[in-house]
Design a protein around this motif. Structure first.
Motif: not given
Length: 169
Positions: A62, A64, A66-67, A88-92, A107
């Motif tokens: 996403r 924002d 988030t993933a 769910t998690g995060t990304w960059h 996460t």
């Protein structure tokens, strides 16, 4: 006679050198020397969206940061454990000398599946992780479309786990 003896000594030394080089490079597969794709022009907005592969894996990155992860296998040697994580998690998106990489962190695990029924019944298999991190290399195919990949299984072999943009994304 002396010339023949020198020739044998030379062959023995050369043979020993070849054996030493073979031992030193035995574990030096393609991944060990992989420096990246050289891609530096991708934006986070381009990477955001849905990604999938032929194994039914789906990842939504996403805007924002988030993933959503569905049935994503482990990378490198973790792939051989056979688990598939969802959650769910995060990304960059990062950019280094070798090119860009998507860092994805699970996460909150919501589900664990297995690639094969044998893995589920194998009590000696390690417990799947509750959190996990992947590093996807950013690349482009022959049509200049983005693709994401990581190495799966023994890194020296160089098998890749490729994620393509979902149709309509």
């Amino acid at each position: 006679m002396a010339g023949r003896s020198r020739l044998r000594a030379w062959r023995a030394a050369l043979g020993g050198l070849m054996v030493a080089l073979a031992v030193l490079t035995a574990c030096a597969g393609p991944y060990q020397y992989y420096e990246g794709t050289g891609i530096h022009d991708t934006t986070a907005a381009e990477v955001a969206g849905g990604w999938g592969n032929v194994e039914g894996t789906r990842v939504v990155l996403r805007k924002d940061g988030t993933a959503l992860v569905e049935k994503l296998d482990g990378q490198d040697f973790d792939f051989e454990d056979g688990w598939r994580l969802s959650g769910t998690g995060t990304w960059h998106l990062t950019d280094g000398d070798g090119g860009q990489v998507v860092r994805l962190a699970l996460t909150a695990r919501t589900r664990v599946e297995s690639r094969s029924p044998a893995t589920v019944s194998d009590t000696s298999a390690p417990e799947p992780p509750s959190t996990y991190a992947w590093s996807f290399y950013v690349d482009r195919n022959q049509h200049d479309e983005l693709k994401l990949f990581f190495f799966s299984g023994d890194p020296d072999i160089g098998n890749t786990y490729v994620m393509s943009r979902e149709t309509g994304a």
